[in-house]
Design a protein around this motif. Structure first.
Motif, PDB file in Angstrom:
ATOM      1  N   LEU A 163       0.867  -1.168   0.000  1.00 25.18           N
ATOM      2  CA  LEU A 163       0.000   0.000   0.000  1.00 25.18           C
ATOM      3  C   LEU A 163       0.908   1.222   0.000  1.00 25.18           C
ATOM      4  O   LEU A 163       1.787   1.351   0.862  1.00 25.18           O
ATOM      5  N   VAL A 164       0.719   2.127  -0.961  1.00 26.96           N
ATOM      6  CA  VAL A 164       1.594   3.297  -1.105  1.00 26.96           C
ATOM      7  C   VAL A 164       0.727   4.550  -1.080  1.00 26.96           C
ATOM      8  O   VAL A 164      -0.165   4.720  -1.921  1.00 26.96           O
ATOM      9  N   VAL A 165       0.993   5.418  -0.111  1.00 29.97           N
ATOM     10  CA  VAL A 165       0.180   6.617   0.114  1.00 29.97           C
ATOM     11  C   VAL A 165       1.064   7.852  -0.006  1.00 29.97           C
ATOM     12  O   VAL A 165       2.121   7.927   0.631  1.00 29.97           O
ATOM     13  N   ASP A 166       0.648   8.817  -0.806  1.00 30.46           N
ATOM     14  CA  ASP A 166       1.342  10.106  -0.889  1.00 30.46           C
ATOM     15  C   ASP A 166       0.550  11.138  -0.100  1.00 30.46           C
ATOM     16  O   ASP A 166      -0.660  11.301  -0.311  1.00 30.46           O
ATOM     17  N   THR A 167       1.233  11.859   0.795  1.00 29.46           N
ATOM     18  CA  THR A 167       0.540  12.845   1.625  1.00 29.46           C
ATOM     19  C   THR A 167       1.509  13.909   2.119  1.00 29.46           C
ATOM     20  O   THR A 167       2.709  13.655   2.256  1.00 29.46           O
ATOM     21  N   VAL A 168       0.963  15.093   2.394  1.00 34.54           N
ATOM     22  CA  VAL A 168       1.775  16.152   2.998  1.00 34.54           C
ATOM     23  C   VAL A 168       1.931  15.927   4.492  1.00 34.54           C
ATOM     24  O   VAL A 168       2.711  16.616   5.152  1.00 34.54           O
ATOM     25  N   GLY A 169       1.189  14.953   5.046  1.00 33.90           N
ATOM     26  CA  GLY A 169       1.252  14.695   6.477  1.00 33.90           C
ATOM     27  C   GLY A 169       0.304  15.590   7.254  1.00 33.90           C
ATOM     28  O   GLY A 169      -0.574  16.251   6.694  1.00 33.90           O
ATOM     29  N   SER A 170       0.478  15.608   8.558  1.00 33.97           N
ATOM     30  CA  SER A 170      -0.346  16.430   9.456  1.00 33.97           C
ATOM     31  C   SER A 170       0.362  16.472  10.801  1.00 33.97           C
ATOM     32  O   SER A 170       1.326  15.723  11.045  1.00 33.97           O
ATOM     33  N   GLU A 171      -0.110  17.305  11.708  1.00 30.33           N
ATOM     34  CA  GLU A 171       0.524  17.365  13.026  1.00 30.33           C
ATOM     35  C   GLU A 171       0.452  16.020  13.745  1.00 30.33           C
ATOM     36  O   GLU A 171       1.474  15.536  14.264  1.00 30.33           O
ATOM     37  N   PRO A 172      -0.730  15.346  13.803  1.00 31.04           N
ATOM     38  CA  PRO A 172      -0.762  14.025  14.450  1.00 31.04           C
ATOM     39  C   PRO A 172       0.148  13.008  13.755  1.00 31.04           C
ATOM     40  O   PRO A 172       0.769  12.168  14.416  1.00 31.04           O
ATOM     41  N   PHE A 173       0.228  13.091  12.434  1.00 30.02           N
ATOM     42  CA  PHE A 173       1.069  12.147  11.701  1.00 30.02           C
ATOM     43  C   PHE A 173       2.537  12.331  12.072  1.00 30.02           C
ATOM     44  O   PHE A 173       3.248  11.358  12.349  1.00 30.02           O
ATOM     45  N   TRP A 174       3.014  13.580  12.077  1.00 27.55           N
ATOM     46  CA  TRP A 174       4.420  13.802  12.387  1.00 27.55           C
ATOM     47  C   TRP A 174       4.728  13.496  13.848  1.00 27.55           C
ATOM     48  O   TRP A 174       5.872  13.143  14.186  1.00 27.55           O
ATOM     49  N   MET A 175       3.726  13.582  14.707  1.00 23.97           N
ATOM     50  CA  MET A 175       3.926  13.135  16.093  1.00 23.97           C
ATOM     51  C   MET A 175       4.132  11.618  16.126  1.00 23.97           C
ATOM     52  O   MET A 175       4.957  11.108  16.903  1.00 23.97           O
ATOM     53  N   MET A 176       3.394  10.890  15.269  1.00 25.19           N
ATOM     54  CA  MET A 176       3.613   9.444  15.177  1.00 25.19           C
ATOM     55  C   MET A 176       5.014   9.143  14.662  1.00 25.19           C
ATOM     56  O   MET A 176       5.683   8.217  15.141  1.00 25.19           O
ATOM     57  N   VAL A 177       5.459   9.927  13.670  1.00 16.28           N
ATOM     58  CA  VAL A 177       6.822   9.729  13.163  1.00 16.28           C
ATOM     59  C   VAL A 177       7.827   9.948  14.286  1.00 16.28           C
ATOM     60  O   VAL A 177       8.807   9.194  14.430  1.00 16.28           O
ATOM     61  N   GLY A 178       7.584  10.967  15.116  1.00 14.65           N
ATOM     62  CA  GLY A 178       8.487  11.247  16.231  1.00 14.65           C
ATOM     63  C   GLY A 178       8.544  10.136  17.255  1.00 14.65           C
ATOM     64  O   GLY A 178       9.511  10.036  18.024  1.00 14.65           O
ATOM     65  N   ALA A 179       7.518   9.295  17.272  1.00 16.61           N
ATOM     66  CA  ALA A 179       7.509   8.148  18.185  1.00 16.61           C
ATOM     67  C   ALA A 179       8.005   6.883  17.492  1.00 16.61           C
ATOM     68  O   ALA A 179       7.896   5.783  18.049  1.00 16.61           O
TER      69      ALA A 179
END
Length: 622
Positions: A163-179
C-alpha cells in the motif's frame, strides 16, 4: 520528500492478512500496468483525481476509487494515518522483478512523504535507499527519503504488494513519526510501542482527501524556496556565483509580476515569458551540474519549478511517475544509448523551416522500400507525452535540447515511434533494426533532443528561398488550416499556426508578416546552429528549387548518400503534396511582396547564415 534518515518506521501495525483477503474482491483484470510500463510493475488505484482510477494526474480533488470502496479495512487503515490523502495505490511487483534505481523528482513529491505498508512480501525483498537497506515486514508502516536514489529488488518467485500513500502529512502524523524509529531500530523517542490496528466494523471512518495540490501560479515565496533548496543540493562550481545572481534576479522579477497580476489570467503570458528566459539560462549554466542525489540540476529545475509554476496556463495534469536516474558526466553523455542502436538504423529526419516543401520530399522518399514511416507528422505521437508538450513541460515553445532527453522520455518516445512505423504498403510487420523516415516541421527546433534519442540519426536539411517560404507561411496563417496552439495564454491575434518558436510572447499584436518573419528567423538560426554542431556525416542538404526542377536526380543523389534503396520511376512533375494550398509557383510570394520586402532587413542575418551553411556544403543556391 527529503528526510533526515533514509527510512523511518511508524509505530503502527496492521493486519496484512485481512487486507489480502479483501483483495480477493479485486479481479486480475482490474490491476493496471504501471503508467510508464516498467517491467513486472502493476498497480491498483485507490485514491485518484475525482475518484477516477484511470486518471494518473496530480492536479485536482482526490477521492476514493471504486476499488477502495470495496475494501473497508483498507479504508480504515487510511483513516488511521490521520492525513489528507493524496494519490494512493496498491503497487505490485512480480517475482524476480525490480523497481530500478531512481529518485523521485516530480513536483508532487517535493513536499509529500510516501508511506509504505507491505501487504504481501517475503524476507528476501530488499528496499534500498541511499546506503541503507531494509526488509519491510507485512503490516508494518514506513516512510522513506524519496529524494535519495532508491530501488526495490524482489528476488523471490512470489509477488510483492505494498500500500503506497502520498501525503503532505499532518501534526498528528508527524507526532507518530516522532515516536517511531529508523532502519537500524534506533528509537526516536524513549520507548518503541507500536499500536496494533485491527478491523473495527463499527468504527467511524472519515478520512480527509486532498483538494489543493498544484498552484495556478506559483507564489514568489514558494518559487524562492524551491530554487533555494535545489541550489543547496548542488556542489559549488565556477558557475555558482552567476547561478545565484540569475536566481535572485528571476525571483525579484517574479515578485514584481505577482504584485501586478497575482494568479490572474492576464499575467500568464508574462509569467511564461519570464520562465522561458530563466530556463534558457538554467540550461546553459546547469547542463552538467549533478546534485547531491545524483540528478541533473537543469532537469530538476524543469520538473520542480518550470513545469508547474504557471499551471493554470499550462493545464498541467501530471507526468506519471517522474523518476530520475543517476547522472554521470555531462548531461549529453548521461542520455546516450549504446553505440550501435539496436532498434533504429540511421533514421532520417527531414528538417526545414515551415512551408519549405518538406511534405513533398517526405511523400516522395517514403516510396523507398528501405524506409518506414508513421504515415504523417508526429505532433500527436510526441506531444501527448507531457515532457514534450509546450503546454506542460515548462519550455513554452517547441524547442527541445539534449537535457530534455531523460532516460524515461527516450525509452517511451522510441517505443512509440517503433510501434507506429509502417512500410510504404502499410504493413506494420518489422523485425530487428529499421530505417525510419520522419518529417515534422517542429523538429527543426528539436535537433539536439532527437540526436540524443536516436544516436544514429541523419538530418536532411531542405532549404527554400525565404521569400517563398514566408509567402506560404502567410497563406497558412490566413487559411486557418494550420492552427497548432489555438489557446495560447494571453494571445490575442489569429489562432497560432505552425511551429511555436521561443519568444513568441513578444509577437502579440504584430502583423502576420512580422510573425512569420520571426518564426522563420528563429527557426533558421536555431536549426543552422544545431546542424553545424553535428558531424558532417550526419547532415545532408538539398534545396526545394532543385528538387522541383530535377526530382529524379535529387532522389537518386539522396538515396546514394543515405544508402537508401529505390525501385520506382519518379515523374518529371511531382504530384501535389498533402498540405499544398495552391499549385507551386516560384512567384506566388509576390501576392504578399510588399509585406515580405519590409521584413527582409530583419531576417538578413539569418538568411546569410543559411546561405553560408549551404555553401560550406558545396551546394549552390538555385
Amino acid at each position: 520528500m527529503k528526510l533526515a534518515a533514509p527510512f523511518m518506521q511508524l509505530p503502527l501495525l496492521f493486519n496484512a492478512s485481512l487486507v489480502t483477503e479483501e483483495l480477493k474482491n479485486i479481479s486480475e483484470q482490474e490491476w493496471m500496468p504501471h503508467p510508464q510500463g516498467f517491467p513486472g510493475n502493476s498497480m491498483l488505484p485507490l485514491v485518484a483525481v475525482n475518484g477516477d482510477p484511470t486518471n494518473e494526474g496530480f492536479a485536482g480533488e482526490m477521492s476514493p476509487t471504486p476499488y477502495l470502496k470495496r475494501c473497508p479495512y483498507l479504508f480504515q487503515i487510511l483513516a488511521t494515518l490521520r492525513v489528507p490523502l493524496g494519490r494512493t495505490r496498491l503497487m505490485r511487483l512480480s517475482g524476480n522483478a525490480e523497481v530500478t534505481r531512481h529518485a523521485d523528482q516530480g513536483y508532487y513529491w517535493a513536499d509529500r512523504v510516501r508511506i509504505h505498508v507491505p501487504i504481501l512480501t517475503q524476507p528476501s525483498v530488499r528496499f534500498e535507499c541511499g546506503d541503507a537497506v531494509v526488509n519491510m515486514a507485512a503490516g508494518e508502516c514506513w516512510i522513506f527519503d524519496t529524494w535519495r536514489q532508491h530501488r526495490v529488488l524482489n528476488d523471490s518467485a512470489e509477488q510483492r504488494i505494498h500500500l503506497v500513500v502520498d501525503t503532505v502529512g499532518s501534526e498528528p502524523f508527524w507526532m507518530m513519526v516522532g515516536a517511531g524509529r529508523d532502519h537500524n531500530k534506533k528509537n526516536f523517542a524513549n520507548v518503541w510501542s507500536p499500536k496494533h490496528i485491527e478491523y473495527d466494523r463499527d468504527a467511524e471512518v472519515n478520512p480527509r482527501f486532498e483538494r489543493a495540490n498544484v498552484p495556478t501560479v506559483m507564489t514568489p515565496w514558494e518559487l524562492k524556496a524551491r530554487l533555494g533548496f535545489i541550489l543547496s543540493e548542488a556542489p559549488p562550481s565556477a558557475n555558482t556565483p552567476m547561478l545565484r545572481q540569475n536566481i535572485a534576479q528571476f525571483c525579484r522579477h517574479w515578485q514584481a509580476l505577482w504584485a501586478a497580476f497575482g494568479e490572474h489570467k492576464e499575467g500568464w503570458a508574462d509569467y511564461q515569458g519570464a520562465m522561458n528566459q530563466f530556463m534558457q539560462q538554467i540550461d546553459q549554466l546547469c547542463a552538467n551540474v549533478v546534485l547531491n542525489n545524483e540528478l541533473n540540476m537543469a532537469s530538476v529545475v524543469h520538473t520542480l519549478v518550470a513545469k508547474v509554476a504557471i499551471s493554470g496556463a499550462q493545464a498541467w495534469l501530471g507526468d506519471g511517475e517522474i523518476r530520475g536516474a543517476a547522472a554521470s558526466g555531462s548531461s549529453i553523455k548521461h542520455h546516450q544509448v549504446a553505440p550501435v542502436d539496436p532498434m533504429f538504423d540511421r533514421p532520417v529526419f527531414i528538417v526545414s523551416s515551415p512551408r519549405s516543401g518538406s511534405t513533398l520530399l517526405f511523400e516522395t522518399l517514403l516510396r523507398s522500400p528501405s524506409l518506414l514511416t508513421i504515415g504523417g507528422e508526429s505532433h500527436t505521437l510526441m506531444e501527448t507525452m507531457s515532457e514534450l508538450s509546450p503546454a506542460t513541460n515548462g519550455k513554452g515553445s517547441n524547442r527541445l535540447t539534449s537535457s530534455d532527453a531523460t532516460p524515461e522520455v527516450v525509452a517511451e518516445l522510441r517505443r512509440r515511434f517503433y510501434e507506429a512505423l509502417k512500410s510504404r504498403d502499410g504493413s506494420a510487420e518489422k523485425s530487428g533494426r529499421v530505417r525510419m523516415l520522419e518529417k515534422t516541421p517542429k523538429n527543426a527546433l528539436r535537433i539536439p533532443f532527437l540526436k540524443t534519442c536516436f544516436p544514429e540519426a541523419v538530418f536532411l536539411y531542405l532549404y527554400r528561398d525565404p521569400r517563398e517560404t514566408m509567402g506560404s507561411m502567410i497563406d497558412a496563417w490566413q487559411s486557418g488550416r494550420f492552427n497548432t496552439y489555438p489557446n495560447l495564454p494571453g494571445w490575442t491575434g489569429l489562432p497560432w499556426s505552425l511551429l511555436l518558436t521561443p519568444g513568441w510572447e513578444v509577437l502579440n499584436g504584430k502583423s502576420i508578416a512580422e510573425i512569420v518573419a520571426a518564426q522563420w528567423e528563429s527557426t533558421t538560426k536555431i536549426m543552422i546552429d544545431d546542424l553545424a554542431s553535428l558531424p558532417k556525416k550526419d547532415v545532408v542538404v538539398t534545396t526545394y528549387h532543385e528538387f522541383l526542377r530535377s526530382p529524379a536526380k535529387v532522389i537518386e543523389q539522396l538515396c546514394s548518400t543515405l544508402n537508401i534503396r529505390w525501385d520506382e520511376t519518379i515523374p518529371e512533375v511531382l504530384p501535389l503534396s498533402k498540405y499544398t494550398l495552391s499549385t507551386p509557383n516560384s512567384e506566388k510570394w509576390r501576392r504578399h511582396e510588399e509585406d515580405i520586402q519590409r521584413q527582409l532587413p530583419r531576417i538578413e542575418a539569418a538568411m546569410s547564415l543559411a546561405e553560408r551553411f549551404l555553401n560550406e556544403r558545396n551546394l549552390a543556391l538555385i
